[in-house]
Write a protein that holds these residues in place. Structure first.
Motif: not given
Length: 857
Positions: A1-29
């Protein structure tokens, strides 16, 4: 099971866009850490400086600790309040988040909050020295503009279940623990010394790591080590695009960096100068090649891995403009594919990199990409991230004052070899700030070159003390290079080859005594007569208003309409000023083929004092301090010309100095520009005692006498008292500046675009920024009718190109004007070739030939 911090986004597109797009926080760091690692490995000087700052740490261990904390910079995003700023991303990663916490907390700032959580949870992380750990964390948590206070209270989390709060806390604890394992740092052995450059380094890495060179990854199926290694290539591409990476050519001599030049004067000493961290003072006459000497030595320092880049700071925008052309040519020989040569106020190749920054992130202005776009798009600040940056001294002085992102500016200065030109041109207040810059440059392991025609011994010693408390000997040797090293005897490098010493140059002196230094009709006729004989005449005024009035009077009384009168001063829009400056350099410059034929008159202010390569047949100047007077004289007969190319009456250099009729009138000049009345009086006394001034001997002799501390035997009491008042005022102002610097951690910082911040950088030339605009349908336009849209990528460039500096005394006059981001917007109406408005009982008028001026209504 992935570590708990993988359940957090670090970068995310605006919610006005068609679908959610996010970059996981550990990967952005780890994107940001990948940038930091590649930069570290590429830059020998950066490694040396960071390792030196940490004292007694191995390079491997220093790297590990720096990367660990860089990766920890977004700890505050592991919080439900931040996660709800992109609700769809948050609910997809943590489906059990209840709807009642959907509304994001707009007062939550993840930098401050991350630092507060770090302090609150320190006992859970395993650090042996919590005070030192807090200092490290503060540096990286301030990456969005302000270093958190020494102790930051955590905000209470309300309306959120204890289960979610506990989940966030566990994620933070796991993240710290796993990062310590990834970078192999022992939390019980944290280094005591925090690198001075860490905050700026982390912030810039965060900006670059937030660019579109790093694609989003939403699946937690890549382990941390593998992911970090996989981002190396993107990091190199991004660092190259931002102009950080560049390959040096083999060239590092005067002949290869400046083809066609032959070493002369001080330039023959370059190979004798040791390559190590140092403070260098270069004192030599105007036009003797100080700039080339400094740049060739700087190139050698870059080749030796003792600096990452070059920053060249000058007194004024005009001198910075003039320097840009010289540096661009040199850069093409220093760097293999050209350099990212950046003029503060000019265009930059960083525009290319800026286009890759995603500005539609859900976090809005708190996001790193937003911060980078805002900071870098303001062209005044791009100079700090190029291979070669050109800026005014104000931009460097802001690195030690309470402004947002001061640490980014400091990092840009400290990783560079800093060259400060015309050091004699700065007043006592600015010297106090420059001393702080030198102190920080020394602490960060950087180097500085200071260039001047000459400096009084007390100023030379003051600069040396600011560096590392080294005592330097008083000397009459001139020209001279002095170097101050770490815990070593200073080096002194005179010219020993008599054939290389500067030639003696004599300038004939004359004085005109005129009330309040204002020209009368007889003096105007002298000027017109000289131009009628074919002379290129320079008339230099101390105030813009004097120059504008004189230009109008000369144009009105000139009998011969074929004698053009040019006007050049600082109160033009920057875009117009560049056009005028180019014309002035052509009409009065070195190139015989480009110089216009016949007589011509240039009315100017201090903008032609430094760095502009101009050549006049005759000069008339209002009285000014002796060192600045010599700078002005440096534009008189600057180049050898065929005998027939100078008017017969002006084949010998002659300078007329306008002096007041009596000592009490010094208040007219000192009130606005030169507050040190003693220096003005002493300068006049020396002029009156000599029919000529002989260079280079006069540099040491005259300047030493004018700036000596003890009163002259014949010095009137009114002059001595005026100096004592001036000295006390400067001391008090310097104390205020020092208080600002000492309280950076607790003072509310200014925006670095604020006029208040600009005010803090200089005493004698305090200024406000005005942008003249046209208004139509509630929309602002430039005077050239370009739309000014704050959302446009060009907006900050437009502000720069359309801005005008005016004295601080205008603040009441501009009270009715809207003010945003430290800029006053002055609404004008078009009137033929002018634009005008009425403020109170005065008309404010702008024209592209006269500049901004005031007339009583």
């Amino acid at each position: 099971m992935a570590a708990s911090y993988y359940r957090y986004w670090g970068k995310a597109k605006s919610e006005t866009e068609a679908a959610p797009a996010y970059h996981l926080l550990p990967y952005h760091c780890l994107d940001v850490a990948a940038v930091a690692i590649c930069w570290w490995e590429h830059s020998k000087s950066l490694r040396l400086q960071l390792v030196q700052a940490m004292q007694n740490e191995s390079e491997e261990l220093a790297k590990a600790w720096v990367m660990f904390f860089v990766a920890l910079h977004d700890l505050g995003k592991l919080d439900i309040r931040f996660q709800c700023k992109a609700w769809r991303a948050a609910i997809q990663l943590q489906p059990d988040i209840p709807q009642n916490v959907k509304q994001p907390n707009t007062d939550y700032y993840h930098g401050d909050a991350g630092y507060a959580w770090f302090l609150y949870e320190l006992s859970n992380y395993g650090f042996s020295d919590t005070e030192v750990a807090a200092q490290w964390m503060a540096e990286v948590a301030g990456h969005h503009g302000v270093i958190p206070a020494a102790r930051q209270d955590r905000q209470k989390v309300s309306g959120v279940s204890p289960l979610l709060i506990e989940r966030d806390q566990q994620a933070r604890i796991n993240w710290v623990d796993d990062l310590s394992k990834l970078f192999q740092v022992d939390l019980t052995a944290i280094p005591e010394q925090v690198p001075l450059m860490l905050a700026g380094f982390c912030s810039v890495c965060d900006w670059i790591g937030s660019s579109e060179y790093f694609s989003y990854e939403a699946k937690p199926d890549i382990d941390l080590k593998t992911y970090l290694e996989s981002r190396s290539q993107q990091a190199v591409q991004a660092l190259t695009a931002f102009g950080i990476f560049a390959k040096l050519e083999a060239n590092q001599s005067l002949e290869t960096l400046f083809p066609g030049y032959t070493p002369q004067g001080l330039q023959i000493l370059i190979d004798d100068l040791p390559l190590q961290q140092n403070l260098t003072l270069i004192e030599a006459p105007t036009g003797s090649g100080k700039t080339e000497t400094a740049l060739v030595y700087a190139a050698k320092m870059l080749h030796a891995g003792l600096a990452d880049s070059i920053i060249f700071a000058l007194p004024t925008q005009a001198t910075a403009n003039a320097m840009l052309d010289r540096l661009e040519d040199m850069a093409s020989h220093l760097f293999a594919e050209g350099a990212n040569v950046v003029l503060a106020h000019g265009k930059s190749s960083l525009h290319t990199a800026l286009k890759t920054i995603d500005r539609t992130t859900a976090q809005g202005s708190e996001d790193a990409s937003q911060q980078a776009a805002r900071w870098l798009t303001a062209s005044k600040k791009r100079a700090f991230l190029g291979q070669i940056g050109v800026c005014t001294i104000d931009q460097v002085l802001l690195s030690v004052l309470p402004v947002k992102h001061k640490f980014v500016r400091s990092f840009g200065v400290q990783k560079s070899l800093l060259i400060v030109d015309e050091v004699h041109a700065y007043d006592s207040y600015m010297y106090g700030l420059l001393a702080k810059v030198l102190e920080q440059q020394h602490q960060a392991g950087g180097s500085v070159l200071l260039l001047s025609a000459t400096l009084p011994q007390n100023q030379r010693q003051y600069l040396a003390n600011s560096w590392d408390k080294t005592a330097i000997e008083n000397t009459d040797v001139y020209p001279l290079i002095t170097q101050i090293y770490n815990r070593q005897t200073p080096g002194s490098f005179p010219i020993t080859d008599s054939q290389q010493l500067p030639e003696h140059r004599e300038v004939m002196l004359e004085t005109w005594q005129l009330p309040k230094l204002q020209f009368d009709d007889a003096s105007l006729q002298h000027i017109i007569s000289a131009a009628s004989q074919g002379a290129k005449v320079a008339v230099i005024c101390n105030l813009v208003a004097d120059a504008q009035g004189l230009a109008k009077r000369l144009s009105d009384v000139a009998i011969n309409p074929d004698i053009p009168v040019d006007l050049f001063h600082s109160r033009f829009r920057f875009a117009d000023r560049q056009v005028i400056e180019d014309a002035v350099k052509t009409r009065y410059g070195k190139d015989e083929k480009k110089r216009v034929l016949g007589g011509r008159i240039l009315i100017a202010t201090q903008v032609i004092e430094q760095s502009l390569d101009l050549d006049f047949d005759w000069m008339i100047t209002q009285l000014c301090p002796v060192d600045l007077l010599f700078q002005r004289m440096g534009r008189l007969h600057r180049h050898l010309r065929p005998a027939g190319n100078r008017s017969p009456d002006f084949r010998v250099p002659r300078c007329v100095v306008i002096v007041p009729e009596q000592a009490q009138q010094y208040g007219h000049t000192g009130e606005y520009v030169y507050q040190n009345i003693r220096v003005l009086w002493r300068t006049e006394q020396l002029i009156g005692q000599h029919s000529s001034v002989v260079f280079p001997k006069a540099y040491r002799d005259w300047i030493g006498k004018v700036y000596q501390d003890d009163p002259w035997p014949e010095e009137p009491s009114i002059i001595t008292e005026a100096f004592e008042h001036y000295h006390d005022t400067v001391q008090e102002t310097a104390k205020m500046a020092a208080a600002w610097v000492m309280n950076l951690g607790v003072a509310e910082p200014f925006s670095d675009e604020s006029d208040k911040a600009s005010l803090l950088t200089r005493d004698g030339e305090m200024s406000l920024t005005v942008v003249p605009v046209l208004i139509s349908d509630n929309q602002r336009f430039t005077l050239d009718r370009e739309v000014m849209d704050k959302q446009s990528k060009l907006y900050w460039e437009q502000l720069s190109l359309n801005s005008i500096s005016v004295p601080n005394s205008w603040i009441s006059r501009l009270a009715e004007c809207p003010k945003e981001d430290g800029v006053y917007f002055l609404a004008l109406q078009e009137d033929g070739d002018h634009w005008r408005t009425v403020l109170g009982k005065q008309q404010i008028i702008y024209s592209k030939t006269i500049g901004l001026r005031v007339e009583n209504n």
